[in-house]
Write an enzyme that holds these catalytic residues in place. Structure first.
Site, PDB file in Angstrom:
ATOM      1  N   LYS A  72       0.802  -1.233   0.000  1.00 27.91           N
ATOM      2  CA  LYS A  72       0.000   0.000   0.000  1.00 27.91           C
ATOM      3  C   LYS A  72       0.839   1.289   0.000  1.00 27.91           C
ATOM      4  O   LYS A  72       0.394   2.309  -0.497  1.00 27.91           O
ATOM      5  CB  LYS A  72      -0.960   0.007   1.207  1.00 27.91           C
ATOM      6  N   ASP A 108     -10.585   3.730   2.112  1.00 31.89           N
ATOM      7  CA  ASP A 108     -10.959   3.206   3.432  1.00 31.89           C
ATOM      8  C   ASP A 108     -11.623   4.283   4.304  1.00 31.89           C
ATOM      9  O   ASP A 108     -12.627   4.029   4.960  1.00 31.89           O
ATOM     10  CB  ASP A 108      -9.730   2.693   4.204  1.00 31.89           C
ATOM     11  N   GLY A 132      -6.246   2.973  18.969  1.00 33.30           N
ATOM     12  CA  GLY A 132      -5.365   2.393  17.952  1.00 33.30           C
ATOM     13  C   GLY A 132      -4.880   3.471  17.007  1.00 33.30           C
ATOM     14  O   GLY A 132      -5.637   4.406  16.672  1.00 33.30           O
ATOM     15  N   ARG A 162       4.430   5.763  17.256  1.00 37.73           N
ATOM     16  CA  ARG A 162       3.346   5.728  16.248  1.00 37.73           C
ATOM     17  C   ARG A 162       2.246   6.711  16.622  1.00 37.73           C
ATOM     18  O   ARG A 162       1.664   7.383  15.776  1.00 37.73           O
ATOM     19  CB  ARG A 162       2.751   4.310  16.145  1.00 37.73           C
TER      20      ARG A 162
HETATM   21  P1  NAP Z   1      -2.005  -1.807  12.318  1.00 36.43           P
HETATM   22  O1  NAP Z   1      -1.446  -0.801  11.394  1.00 36.43           O
HETATM   23  O2  NAP Z   1      -1.223  -3.021  12.670  1.00 36.43           O
HETATM   24  O3  NAP Z   1      -2.404  -1.025  13.696  1.00 36.43           O
HETATM   25  C1  NAP Z   1      -2.979  -1.699  14.777  1.00 36.43           C
HETATM   26  C2  NAP Z   1      -3.111  -0.756  15.960  1.00 36.43           C
HETATM   27  O4  NAP Z   1      -3.567  -1.531  17.086  1.00 36.43           O
HETATM   28  C3  NAP Z   1      -1.793  -0.145  16.397  1.00 36.43           C
HETATM   29  O5  NAP Z   1      -2.045   1.087  17.048  1.00 36.43           O
HETATM   30  C4  NAP Z   1      -1.287  -1.177  17.404  1.00 36.43           C
HETATM   31  O6  NAP Z   1      -0.358  -0.668  18.307  1.00 36.43           O
HETATM   32  C5  NAP Z   1      -2.575  -1.497  18.126  1.00 36.43           C
HETATM   33  N1  NAP Z   1      -2.550  -2.802  18.781  1.00 36.43           N
HETATM   34  C6  NAP Z   1      -2.292  -4.008  18.224  1.00 36.43           C
HETATM   35  N2  NAP Z   1      -2.390  -4.982  19.153  1.00 36.43           N
HETATM   36  C7  NAP Z   1      -2.716  -4.352  20.304  1.00 36.43           C
HETATM   37  C8  NAP Z   1      -2.933  -4.815  21.633  1.00 36.43           C
HETATM   38  N3  NAP Z   1      -2.864  -6.119  21.943  1.00 36.43           N
HETATM   39  N4  NAP Z   1      -3.240  -3.907  22.582  1.00 36.43           N
HETATM   40  C9  NAP Z   1      -3.313  -2.593  22.266  1.00 36.43           C
HETATM   41  N5  NAP Z   1      -3.105  -2.091  21.033  1.00 36.43           N
HETATM   42  C10 NAP Z   1      -2.804  -2.968  20.076  1.00 36.43           C
HETATM   43  O7  NAP Z   1      -3.401  -2.345  11.800  1.00 36.43           O
HETATM   44  P2  NAP Z   1      -4.513  -1.551  10.937  1.00 36.43           P
HETATM   45  O8  NAP Z   1      -4.309  -1.829   9.516  1.00 36.43           O
HETATM   46  O9  NAP Z   1      -4.558  -0.148  11.418  1.00 36.43           O
HETATM   47  O10 NAP Z   1      -5.833  -2.344  11.369  1.00 36.43           O
HETATM   48  C11 NAP Z   1      -6.377  -2.201  12.669  1.00 36.43           C
HETATM   49  C12 NAP Z   1      -7.604  -3.115  12.799  1.00 36.43           C
HETATM   50  O11 NAP Z   1      -8.591  -2.711  11.856  1.00 36.43           O
HETATM   51  C13 NAP Z   1      -7.308  -4.587  12.460  1.00 36.43           C
HETATM   52  O12 NAP Z   1      -8.067  -5.393  13.306  1.00 36.43           O
HETATM   53  C14 NAP Z   1      -7.775  -4.754  11.041  1.00 36.43           C
HETATM   54  O13 NAP Z   1      -8.209  -6.073  10.777  1.00 36.43           O
HETATM   55  C15 NAP Z   1      -8.962  -3.788  11.020  1.00 36.43           C
HETATM   56  N6  NAP Z   1      -9.209  -3.245   9.686  1.00 36.43           N
HETATM   57  C16 NAP Z   1     -10.474  -3.312   9.216  1.00 36.43           C
HETATM   58  C17 NAP Z   1     -10.790  -2.787   7.978  1.00 36.43           C
HETATM   59  C18 NAP Z   1     -12.195  -2.864   7.491  1.00 36.43           C
HETATM   60  O14 NAP Z   1     -12.414  -2.643   6.294  1.00 36.43           O
HETATM   61  N7  NAP Z   1     -13.149  -3.124   8.348  1.00 36.43           N
HETATM   62  C19 NAP Z   1      -9.779  -2.184   7.214  1.00 36.43           C
HETATM   63  C20 NAP Z   1      -8.482  -2.118   7.729  1.00 36.43           C
HETATM   64  C21 NAP Z   1      -8.206  -2.657   8.978  1.00 36.43           C
HETATM   65  P3  NAP Z   1       1.218  -0.597  17.931  1.00 36.43           P
HETATM   66  O15 NAP Z   1       1.377   0.670  17.157  1.00 36.43           O
HETATM   67  O16 NAP Z   1       1.879  -0.611  19.240  1.00 36.43           O
HETATM   68  O17 NAP Z   1       1.527  -1.837  17.113  1.00 36.43           O
END
Ligand code: NAP
Length: 289
Positions: A72, A108, A132, A162
């Site tokens: 991406k 998105d 997040g 972040r």
């Molecule tokens: P990402 O870039 O990996 O970011 C995840 C975020 O969650 C980061 O802030 C991370 O903190 C935090 N995190 C992860 N594990 C954690 C924990 N155990 N406790 C506390 N914070 C935690 O992922 P993303 O792409 O933003 O996606 C986030 C979520 O949205 C995922 O579940 C993904 O499946 C979902 N999503 C859904 C859609 C949709 O269309 N519905 C689209 C995209 C994503 P750190 O910075 O410390 O790693």
């Protein structure tokens, strides 16, 4: 997809690695068929992005691409134009090929705004909490500050660097007040202060603390709106808690659906058959769960 694939058929595809579990082919092929468009949508696992993008540019019938992890950000190097929102967010999830000229966009965030509109939830004059600070939170936060006027944002993350990066970038883009903090120490007051809660961590996802919620159930109030980005399971623990508390809730599948709806519209110039796409998505999610 029409019943005949012929010389006029246009190709769209998701590229990423892995793509085997992508739900996009189900949604887009159902949409093309319902709209009677001679398009087909495939999934390609791509290891060599440079060659993939040169291929798209050379193939004028290759109309559109969905771009997913890990390409991406890197895909931006191969495009002729990048829309201003995608540039601010710093990544692209959609490519449109107009006779060899490649334009990148991100759907998105704007798709999520449509999900809020569909739920008749206004984002203006609201206190909005992001739990997040990853790529998905970033995409939605930039779309919100570009198109709406919330009273304030509360951005909570886990990793300070972040968190700081997202908050600094947002502050450069808007004068909307932004409070930042950590999920470990600042969640309780931020929930209390918020009208809208956006859950943007993987907590609650299938295979990743599925029975847990980052938001304590007893803190939810019926006047709050809860959006959980997680879509596997379709109803997370947080969404179940929000429903039990009487909140308006928005499922993660609505974000997935509406980012695809916007892609369809960018590639075809037609209004997307949203209901058909929702059914296809739910069916595909049920098959894969
Ligand atoms: P990402 O870039 O990996 O970011 C995840 C975020 O969650 C980061 O802030 C991370 O903190 C935090 N995190 C992860 N594990 C954690 C924990 N155990 N406790 C506390 N914070 C935690 O992922 P993303 O792409 O933003 O996606 C986030 C979520 O949205 C995922 O579940 C993904 O499946 C979902 N999503 C859904 C859609 C949709 O269309 N519905 C689209 C995209 C994503 P750190 O910075 O410390 O790693």
């Amino acid at each position: 997809m029409t019943s005949t694939i012929n010389t006029q058929t246009r190709l769209c595809a998701v590229i990423g690695d892995p793509v085997a579990h992508s739900l996009s082919p189900a949604m887009h092929n159902a949409a093309f068929a319902a709209a009677g468009l001679n398009y087909v949508y495939l999934a390609f696992a791509v290891h060599n992005l440079a060659e993939c993008m040169a291929g798209m540019r050379a193939l004028q019938g290759f109309r559109g691409m969905s771009v997913t992890i890990p390409h991406k950000v890197a895909v931006m190097d191969y495009l002729d134009h990048i829309d201003p929102l995608a540039r601010k967010v710093g990544c692209v999830n959609t490519v449109i090929n107009a006779e060899g000229t490649l334009t990148g966009a991100i759907t998105d965030g704007l798709g999520t705004l449509r999900a809020f509109e569909n739920a008749a939830v206004s984002l203006d004059d609201k206190e909005i909490l992001f739990a997040g600070t990853g790529g998905a939170a970033r995409a939605v936060a930039f779309a919100i500050v570009e198109q709406h006027r919330p009273r304030g944002l509360h951005i909570l993350g886990r990793t300070p660097s972040r968190l700081e990066q997202l908050v600094n970038d947002l502050r450069a883009a808007t004068d909307i007040p932004i409070q930042s903090g950590t999920l470990a120490t600042d969640l309780t007051p931020a929930i209390a202060a918020s009208d809208i809660i956006i859950q943007a961590t993987p907590i609650g996802m299938h295979g990743h603390a599925e029975t847990e919620s980052i938001i304590p159930a007893d803190m939810l109030r019926p006047e709050q709106v809860v959006f959980d980005m997680v879509y596997r399971p379709m109803k997370t623990q947080l969404i179940k808690d929000a429903e039990a508390a009487g909140c308006v809730s928005i499922l993660g599948l609505e974000m997935l659906l509406h980012q695809a709806v916007l892609q369809f519209e960018l590639w075809t110039g037609q209004k997307a058959p949203e209901t058909v796409m929702r059914h296809a998505l739910i069916e595909a999610l049920q098959e894969h769960s």
